[in-house]
Design an enzyme around this catalytic site. Structure first.
Site, PDB file in Angstrom:
ATOM      1  N   ASP A  63      -4.145  -4.852   6.085  1.00 37.33           N
ATOM      2  CA  ASP A  63      -4.580  -5.736   4.997  1.00 37.33           C
ATOM      3  C   ASP A  63      -3.411  -6.640   4.608  1.00 37.33           C
ATOM      4  O   ASP A  63      -2.271  -6.190   4.532  1.00 37.33           O
ATOM      5  CB  ASP A  63      -5.017  -4.881   3.797  1.00 37.33           C
ATOM      6  N   SER A 116       0.854  -1.168   0.000  1.00 40.03           N
ATOM      7  CA  SER A 116       0.000   0.000   0.000  1.00 40.03           C
ATOM      8  C   SER A 116       0.901   1.232   0.000  1.00 40.03           C
ATOM      9  O   SER A 116       1.809   1.329  -0.823  1.00 40.03           O
ATOM     10  CB  SER A 116      -0.937  -0.052   1.205  1.00 40.03           C
ATOM     11  N   HIS A 142      -2.793  -1.058  -3.188  1.00 39.71           N
ATOM     12  CA  HIS A 142      -3.981  -0.236  -2.939  1.00 39.71           C
ATOM     13  C   HIS A 142      -3.786   1.023  -3.762  1.00 39.71           C
ATOM     14  O   HIS A 142      -2.717   1.604  -3.765  1.00 39.71           O
ATOM     15  CB  HIS A 142      -4.065   0.177  -1.463  1.00 39.71           C
TER      16      HIS A 142
END
Ligand SMILES: C[S@@+](CC[C@H](N)C(=O)[O-])C[C@H]1O[C@@H](n2cnc3c(N)ncnc32)[C@H](O)[C@@H]1O
Lengths: 274, 194
Positions: B138, B18, B45
């Site tokens: 995540d 991310s 992401h």
């Protein structure tokens, strides 16, 4: 056989049970995504095994009604993929202008965001009055929400931003009123919309559409089912009608055999030649 | 020449990240040779509208052929696949990608957990999961699932990551096979398939 393969068998049997008991056919949905939905429903149910969940589903129709809502995915967004709406306005709308009457079908319309989005585009382009819009979905709960047309204030920010990026020519706030901590879309946007349940897997084609929106629905279907449904959709289009798919969906080889040509390929807008 | 079957049997490398993940990939990817034999999947992401050019950006950093994933695309060994924005990315048994628009998981779509879990289910012990820099957790649970089916897992060393939360969550959640800088992770991936 490893545990993952055993689990695949359990999922298949579970979908088979649903089909035999209730007639809903999810057996040919894309395995990866339907498996995820089934396992999420299992976790939510508190049962340890799919066999137990299956028993409850088979013996308790009200429970199944809830479960069906969890197995279908009703997530949507107004003007998702703004570049698509820009292309629609600048290249599809001029063609639509040449027809005295417009029939537009939103399949898998979920909670209605796209339907209101299209209604706004047609209004701004001066085509709304001649349009008849059909908005269908498998899920009765999603349709009820779609008909109501209320959305949370949180998502309205995203819708507004999408609207502007998508070539909106007015003030988005003029299309809704504040209601119960959220917004309610204007009644005028749904005057020419009929909402009803339609199952793409088992129900018939219906006729002579100028545009079909089927965005982010076919991704949930396995290869064979997808082909069957695309066939139904192609039969529902008039000659020169448009098919609009989601940003990451491509017709590929099927386009040719079903007599579709690329209209704006990077936006997944296809035209039926028939 | 290897048969299609043998190539597929080499498995799948999944890399998630991310915030700071792109910078890590810029250092990791050059370690992989042009003829790296596995399929590699990269998931970052991304801002919902802003990431259409990620495949082009990444192709300047790797010698492997790069492909943006579309629904149903085949998983081809030796290629580097990039997850699209705004869809979850999953895998089918017949060596194809599947996309869906299910709700975001912990605010993320694509979700690293969804990809890792699906890869673990289909590729089992032939799955390798790598978690890079990021500011959310995540991927940690997905990493654990890869490990549970006998796959290999690695995390970027938090000291080398601008987003420490993500790799640290991976390290805290499961026993990782390798912790290292992006370059070291690249070397590690390379020697898995010499
Ligand atoms: C992810 S939503 C797509 C919503 C919207 N078109 C969009 O792109 O934002 C998928 C929809 O397909 C519907 N659906 C699933 N199976 C269906 C079927 N067999 N027939 C009709 N609709 C179905 C689901 O109920 C869900 O509302």
């Amino acid at each position: 056989m490893n545990p993952a393969e055993v689990e695949d068998i359990e999922v298949r049997l579970f979908l088979e049970a649903i089909h035999r008991r209730y007639g809903y056919d999810l057996r040919d949905y894309a395995p990866a995504s339907i498996r995820r939905r089934v396992l999420l429903a299992l976790a939510k149910s508190g049962h340890a095994h799919l066999g137990q969940l299956q028993h409850e589903v088979l013996t308790c129709p009200p429970f199944f009604a809830h479960l069906l809502e969890d197995l279908t995915v009703r997530v949507s967004e107004m003007f998702r993929d703004p570049s698509f709406y820009r292309a629609f306005r600048t290249q599809v709308v001029p063609v639509l202008r040449t027809y005295p009457l417009l029939k537009i079908w939103h399949t898998g319309c979920a909670t209605g965001e796209e339907v209101y989005g299209t209604a706004i585009v047609l209004t701004e382009e001066g085509l709304y009055e001649r349009a008849q819009i059909y908005a269908t979905d498998l899920s009765p709960q999603a349709l009820a929400q779609a008909k109501e047309g209320t959305y949370s204030s949180e998502v309205v920010k995203t819708f507004t931003e999408n609207y502007q990026r998508g070539g909106g020519t007015g003030n988005f706030a003029a299309y809704y009123t504040e209601a119960y901590g959220g917004v309610a879309m204007n009644e005028a946007l749904r005057r020419n919309v009929s909402f009803f349940q339609h199952n793409l897997v088992s129900d018939h084609a219906f006729g002579e559409m100028h545009v079909i929106f089927c965005r982010n629905v076919l991704i949930y279907f396995g290869n064979d089912l997808r082909e069957r449904v695309l066939n139904t959709l192609s039969q529902s289009l008039c000659a020169g009608g448009f098919l609009c798919l989601g940003a990451s969906e491509r017709l590929g080889r099927l386009g040719e055999s079903l007599a579709f040509s690329d209209f704006i390929s990077e936006e997944r807008i296809y035209r039926h030649e028939n | 020449m290897k048969t299609k079957r043998e190539m597929a049997d080499l498995g799948l490398v999944c890399i998630g990240g991310s915030q700071g993940g792109f910078e890590a990939l810029e250092k990791l990817l050059p370690q992989l040779p042009a003829d790296y034999p596995c399929a590699v999947v990269v998931l970052l992401h991304q801002y919902r509208h802003g990431a259409g050019n990620l495949p082009e950006l990444l192709s300047t950093r790797t010698a492997m052929p790069v492909k943006a994933v579309h629904d149903r695309d085949p998983v081809i060994p030796g290629h580097l696949f990039v997850a699209p924005a705004n869809y979850h990315l999953l895998l089918e048994r017949h060596h194809a990608f599947a996309l869906n628009t299910d709700a975001p998981v912990q605010y993320a779509r694509p979700s690293i957990d969804v990809l890792f879990e699906s890869a673990a289910h289909v590729y089992g012990p032939r799955t390798t999961g790598v978690l890079l820099s990021g500011a959310s957790i995540d991927g940690a649970s997905g990493l654990k699932q890869i490990k549970a089916v006998g796959g290999l897992v690695a995390c970027q060393h938090p000291d080398t990551a601008s987003g420490k939360v993500m790799p640290q969550a991976g390290i805290d959640t499961t026993t990782v096979d390798k912790v290292g800088s992006p370059q070291e992770l690249g070397q590690w991936l390379k020697q898995l398939h010499p």
